[in-house]
Design an enzyme around this catalytic site. Structure first.
Site, mmCIF file in Angstrom:
data_model
loop_
_atom_site.group_PDB
_atom_site.id
_atom_site.type_symbol
_atom_site.label_atom_id
_atom_site.label_comp_id
_atom_site.label_asym_id
_atom_site.label_seq_id
_atom_site.Cartn_x
_atom_site.Cartn_y
_atom_site.Cartn_z
ATOM 1 N N TYR A 1 3.940 5.958 10.425
ATOM 2 C CA TYR A 1 3.158 4.838 10.053
ATOM 3 C C TYR A 1 4.245 3.930 9.043
ATOM 4 O O TYR A 1 3.896 2.931 9.272
ATOM 5 C CB TYR A 1 2.087 5.397 9.120
ATOM 6 C CG TYR A 1 1.315 4.267 9.018
ATOM 7 C CD1 TYR A 1 -0.016 3.973 10.002
ATOM 8 C CD2 TYR A 1 0.712 3.606 7.745
ATOM 9 C CE1 TYR A 1 -1.104 3.449 10.020
ATOM 10 C CE2 TYR A 1 0.142 2.891 7.512
ATOM 11 C CZ TYR A 1 -0.725 2.909 8.366
ATOM 12 O OH TYR A 1 -2.154 1.008 8.897
ATOM 13 N N TYR B 1 -8.678 5.218 8.044
ATOM 14 C CA TYR B 1 -9.317 5.902 9.495
ATOM 15 C C TYR B 1 -10.547 6.557 9.238
ATOM 16 O O TYR B 1 -9.650 7.670 9.065
ATOM 17 C CB TYR B 1 -7.973 6.128 9.848
ATOM 18 C CG TYR B 1 -7.168 4.849 10.564
ATOM 19 C CD1 TYR B 1 -5.911 4.494 8.998
ATOM 20 C CD2 TYR B 1 -6.494 4.205 10.811
ATOM 21 C CE1 TYR B 1 -4.985 3.934 8.915
ATOM 22 C CE2 TYR B 1 -5.707 3.351 11.165
ATOM 23 C CZ TYR B 1 -5.025 2.898 10.061
ATOM 24 O OH TYR B 1 -4.230 1.783 10.396
ATOM 25 N N PRO C 1 -3.919 -0.364 18.638
ATOM 26 C CA PRO C 1 -4.024 -0.863 16.905
ATOM 27 C C PRO C 1 -3.857 0.564 16.410
ATOM 28 O O PRO C 1 -3.421 0.355 15.454
ATOM 29 C CB PRO C 1 -4.855 -1.673 17.194
ATOM 30 C CG PRO C 1 -5.876 -1.911 18.550
ATOM 31 C CD PRO C 1 -5.834 -1.006 19.475
ATOM 32 N N HIS D 1 0.825 -1.341 -0.161
ATOM 33 C CA HIS D 1 -0.350 0.344 -0.083
ATOM 34 C C HIS D 1 1.040 0.888 -0.016
ATOM 35 O O HIS D 1 2.709 1.079 0.775
ATOM 36 C CB HIS D 1 -0.713 0.064 1.096
ATOM 37 C CG HIS D 1 -2.341 -0.922 1.419
ATOM 38 N ND1 HIS D 1 -3.593 -0.776 1.601
ATOM 39 C CD2 HIS D 1 -2.397 -2.251 0.350
ATOM 40 C CE1 HIS D 1 -4.009 -1.287 1.143
ATOM 41 N NE2 HIS D 1 -3.879 -2.049 0.568
ATOM 42 N N LYS E 1 1.288 -0.610 15.177
ATOM 43 C CA LYS E 1 2.039 -0.667 15.418
ATOM 44 C C LYS E 1 3.164 -2.268 16.125
ATOM 45 O O LYS E 1 4.145 -2.510 16.647
ATOM 46 C CB LYS E 1 2.782 0.709 16.071
ATOM 47 C CG LYS E 1 2.752 1.819 15.713
ATOM 48 C CD LYS E 1 4.584 1.820 14.350
ATOM 49 C CE LYS E 1 4.546 2.886 13.751
ATOM 50 N NZ LYS E 1 4.049 1.931 11.962
HETATM 51 P P1 RFL Z 1 1.925 -12.743 21.243
HETATM 52 O O1 RFL Z 1 1.166 -12.871 19.782
HETATM 53 O O2 RFL Z 1 1.061 -12.707 22.282
HETATM 54 O O3 RFL Z 1 2.347 -14.019 21.555
HETATM 55 C C1 RFL Z 1 2.997 -14.339 22.563
HETATM 56 C C2 RFL Z 1 2.659 -15.902 22.621
HETATM 57 O O4 RFL Z 1 2.999 -16.390 24.345
HETATM 58 C C3 RFL Z 1 2.080 -17.364 24.032
HETATM 59 N N1 RFL Z 1 2.054 -17.665 25.427
HETATM 60 C C4 RFL Z 1 2.654 -18.574 26.545
HETATM 61 N N2 RFL Z 1 3.377 -19.472 25.984
HETATM 62 C C5 RFL Z 1 3.853 -20.313 26.982
HETATM 63 N N3 RFL Z 1 3.858 -20.335 28.649
HETATM 64 C C6 RFL Z 1 2.967 -19.037 29.258
HETATM 65 N N4 RFL Z 1 2.481 -18.768 30.453
HETATM 66 C C7 RFL Z 1 2.367 -18.178 27.711
HETATM 67 N N5 RFL Z 1 2.044 -17.075 28.224
HETATM 68 C C8 RFL Z 1 1.429 -16.555 26.761
HETATM 69 C C9 RFL Z 1 0.528 -17.332 24.080
HETATM 70 O O5 RFL Z 1 0.095 -17.493 23.648
HETATM 71 C C10 RFL Z 1 1.391 -16.295 22.222
HETATM 72 O O6 RFL Z 1 1.179 -17.647 21.531
HETATM 73 O O7 RFL Z 1 3.199 -11.856 21.406
HETATM 74 P P2 RFL Z 1 4.219 -11.157 20.368
HETATM 75 O O8 RFL Z 1 4.425 -12.300 19.677
HETATM 76 O O9 RFL Z 1 5.021 -10.261 20.859
HETATM 77 O O10 RFL Z 1 3.777 -10.580 19.186
HETATM 78 C C11 RFL Z 1 2.607 -9.226 19.098
HETATM 79 C C12 RFL Z 1 2.232 -9.010 18.574
HETATM 80 O O11 RFL Z 1 0.821 -9.708 18.118
HETATM 81 C C13 RFL Z 1 0.445 -7.713 18.999
HETATM 82 O O12 RFL Z 1 1.332 -6.276 18.671
HETATM 83 C C14 RFL Z 1 -0.274 -6.655 17.579
HETATM 84 O O13 RFL Z 1 -0.940 -8.258 17.253
HETATM 85 C C15 RFL Z 1 -0.815 -5.744 17.864
HETATM 86 N N6 RFL Z 1 -1.549 -5.447 16.661
HETATM 87 C C16 RFL Z 1 -1.224 -4.988 15.218
HETATM 88 N N7 RFL Z 1 0.307 -4.374 15.164
HETATM 89 C C17 RFL Z 1 1.045 -4.324 14.199
HETATM 90 O O14 RFL Z 1 1.987 -3.882 14.249
HETATM 91 N N8 RFL Z 1 -0.234 -4.034 13.136
HETATM 92 C C18 RFL Z 1 -1.475 -3.760 13.395
HETATM 93 O O15 RFL Z 1 -2.620 -3.463 12.447
HETATM 94 C C19 RFL Z 1 -2.176 -3.960 14.391
HETATM 95 N N9 RFL Z 1 -3.700 -4.355 14.932
HETATM 96 C C20 RFL Z 1 -2.828 -5.531 17.371
HETATM 97 C C21 RFL Z 1 -4.342 -4.969 15.620
HETATM 98 C C22 RFL Z 1 -3.613 -5.997 17.957
HETATM 99 C C23 RFL Z 1 -5.544 -7.204 18.565
HETATM 100 N N10 RFL Z 1 -5.239 -7.313 19.096
HETATM 101 C C24 RFL Z 1 -6.130 -7.801 19.075
HETATM 102 C C25 RFL Z 1 -4.733 -7.059 20.615
HETATM 103 C C26 RFL Z 1 -5.613 -5.411 15.948
HETATM 104 C C27 RFL Z 1 -5.917 -5.837 17.000
HETATM 105 C C28 RFL Z 1 -7.590 -6.003 17.204
HETATM 106 C C1 PHB Z 2 -6.275 -4.379 10.610
HETATM 107 O O1 PHB Z 2 -5.807 -4.468 9.429
HETATM 108 O O2 PHB Z 2 -6.641 -5.641 11.404
HETATM 109 C C2 PHB Z 2 -5.436 -3.246 11.171
HETATM 110 C C3 PHB Z 2 -5.189 -2.218 9.823
HETATM 111 C C4 PHB Z 2 -4.866 -0.770 10.479
HETATM 112 C C5 PHB Z 2 -4.302 -0.451 12.208
HETATM 113 C C6 PHB Z 2 -4.411 -1.897 13.178
HETATM 114 C C7 PHB Z 2 -5.260 -2.996 12.465
HETATM 115 O O3 PHB Z 2 -3.744 0.288 12.074
#
Ligand code: RFL
Ligand code: PHB
Length: 388
Positions: free
Chosen positions: A383, A199, A291, A72, A295
């Site tokens: 971004y 957004y 989110p 994008h 980041k």
């Molecule tokens: P994770 O993905 O939470 O993975 C952690 C893993 O550790 C396991 N775990 C354990 N394992 C063993 N023993 C234990 N006691 C444990 N406790 C936990 C878990 O089961 C899991 O598998 O952390 P990690 O790897 O640091 O990754 C971080 C990302 O997942 C997170 O920052 C992003 O998803 C945030 N996020 C977004 N980030 C972006 O860069 N761009 C985005 O567009 C974006 N959109 C989002 C998001 C997060 C969202 N939610 C649901 C919070 C959108 C949403 C809605």
């Molecule tokens: C997503 O596609 O899940 C998404 C995209 C942009 C954001 C957060 C989540 O800022």
């Protein structure tokens, strides 16, 4: 059993670190609490910075992302019933990649499996011991107890994991802001409303149009923190989403049955330092951002980049310089992303306590943002991702 680096958690940070280390011959084991299906069914991030794309390539797991991901060049900010495009590429020379975290996780797990290094799934009661000098980790699997000794532990186990909690009381300082709303997200097998993300700031609350492919859409709307998913039928969600978008964008929304619907709370959180003895905290285990700035996953990847370089230096020439610098280097980038995510959130959401003054400030901020090249560039460079 013994390994060089014990990784707790097989989210994106654990898998990416494990893959990079394996690529240069550093032995590592990943312990994961949930099973493989659960891990690969979580729907989360969607936007990858160029630096995250490059790291996936370095880990040898970028092939499908390049084939199926959507580069994008820009996105739109919507307010006052109009779209204002932020041309990321013209402003910064960079672009982002829209590719689901779910797919990225699958690619990394499959790479590991092909190399015979499958994570230990369903590892229960993972516990960290003697993290200041001779670290080892214990866990249970299929009713049996196990112990793994290691040189270093990478705590990649997310916000609710065990790693951060294993640091002695008083050794970490935490900083937190909880926002008074959440995001209700929906995934549906329908073409996206626009080929770029939107957004939207609206008096009824924030809305985001995103996607996973040209046939799969991801939408979010701001909702009260105590809202129940069960109260949101698909029809109610589509109606509310369309009310918050400019008319032309609302008319372009294709509705259909959702196959995932969930509510995520929004918070900013940082634990300092990101290191204690032989334990390093990585990704969501050390910090959370709302989110809005896309980041979270990208910060997890930048932590991995710094930790990987410290570990590589240690195993190549015995120097601890890179490892000792890990927390400082990572936090310098983390705080800038925390600031950016807080600012995007503040600019785009309705705050219950904002009042008339807050409202006018928000309007002035948006107007300035889209009419000043300097302001648009500041948004764009954050971004697409700040330099490492
Ligand atoms: P994770 O993905 O939470 O993975 C952690 C893993 O550790 C396991 N775990 C354990 N394992 C063993 N023993 C234990 N006691 C444990 N406790 C936990 C878990 O089961 C899991 O598998 O952390 P990690 O790897 O640091 O990754 C971080 C990302 O997942 C997170 O920052 C992003 O998803 C945030 N996020 C977004 N980030 C972006 O860069 N761009 C985005 O567009 C974006 N959109 C989002 C998001 C997060 C969202 N939610 C649901 C919070 C959108 C949403 C809605
Ligand atoms: C997503 O596609 O899940 C998404 C995209 C942009 C954001 C957060 C989540 O800022």
């Amino acid at each position: 059993m013994r390994t060089q680096v014990l990784i707790v958690g097989s989210g994106p940070s654990g898998l990416l670190l494990g893959q990079l280390l394996a690529g240069i011959g550093i032995d590592n084991v990943i312990l994961e609490r949930v099973d493989r299906d659960h891990l690969l069914s979580r729907v989360r991030a969607g936007v990858l910075e160029q630096g995250t794309v490059e790291l996936l390539d370095e880990a040898g797991a970028g092939e499908r992302m390049h084939a199926e991901g959507l580069p994008h060049d820009g996105f739109a900010v919507a307010f006052d019933n109009r779209l204002h495009r932020i041309d990321l590429h013209a402003l910064t020379g960079k672009r982002v990649m829209v590719y689901g975290q779910t797919e990225m996780t699958r690619d990394l797990v499959e790479k590991r499996e092909q190399a015979g290094l499958t994570p230990v799934f369903e590892a229960a009661n993972v516990a960290l011991h003697d993290i200041s000098s001779n670290p080892f980790v214990t866990y249970e699997k299929d009713g049996q107890s196990h112990r793994i000794d290691c040189d270093f532990i990478a705590g990649c186990d997310g916000y609710h994991g065990v790693s951060r909690k294993s640091v002695p009381d008083g050794a970490l300082q935490s900083f937190e802001r909880v926002y008074p709303f959440g995001w209700l997200g929906v995934l549906a097998e329908v073409p996206p409303a626009s080929h770029e993300l939107i957004y939207a700031n609206h008096e009824r609350g924030f809305a985001l149009c995103s996607m996973r492919s040209m046939t799969r859409s991801r939408y979010y709307i701001q909702c009260p923190i105590d809202e129940k998913v069960e109260d949101w039928s698909d029809d109610r969600f589509w109606d509310e989403l369309r009310r918050r978008l400019p008319e032309a964008s609302a008319a372009a929304v294709t509705t259909g049955p959702s196959f995932e619907k969930s509510i995520a709370p929004l918070r900013s959180f940082v634990a300092e330092p990101m290191q204690f003895g032989k334990l390093s905290l990585v990704g969501d285990a050390a910090h959370i951002v709302p989110p809005t700035g896309a980041k979270g996953l990208n910060l997890a990847a930048s932590d991995v980049r710094y930790l990987f370089s410290g570990l590589r230096e240690f195993y190549a020439d015995g120097s601890m310089a890179g490892m000792d610098a890990y927390s400082g280097r990572a936090l310098a980038r983390v705080w800038k992303a925390v600031r950016f995510s807080w600012w995007m959130t503040t600019m785009l959401h309705r705050f219950p306590e904002g009042g008339a003054f807050g409202q006018r400030i928000q309007e002035a901020e948006l107007d300035y943002l889209v009419h000043s090249r300097a302001a648009s560039t500041a948004l764009a460079e954050n971004y697409v991702g700040l330099p490492y």
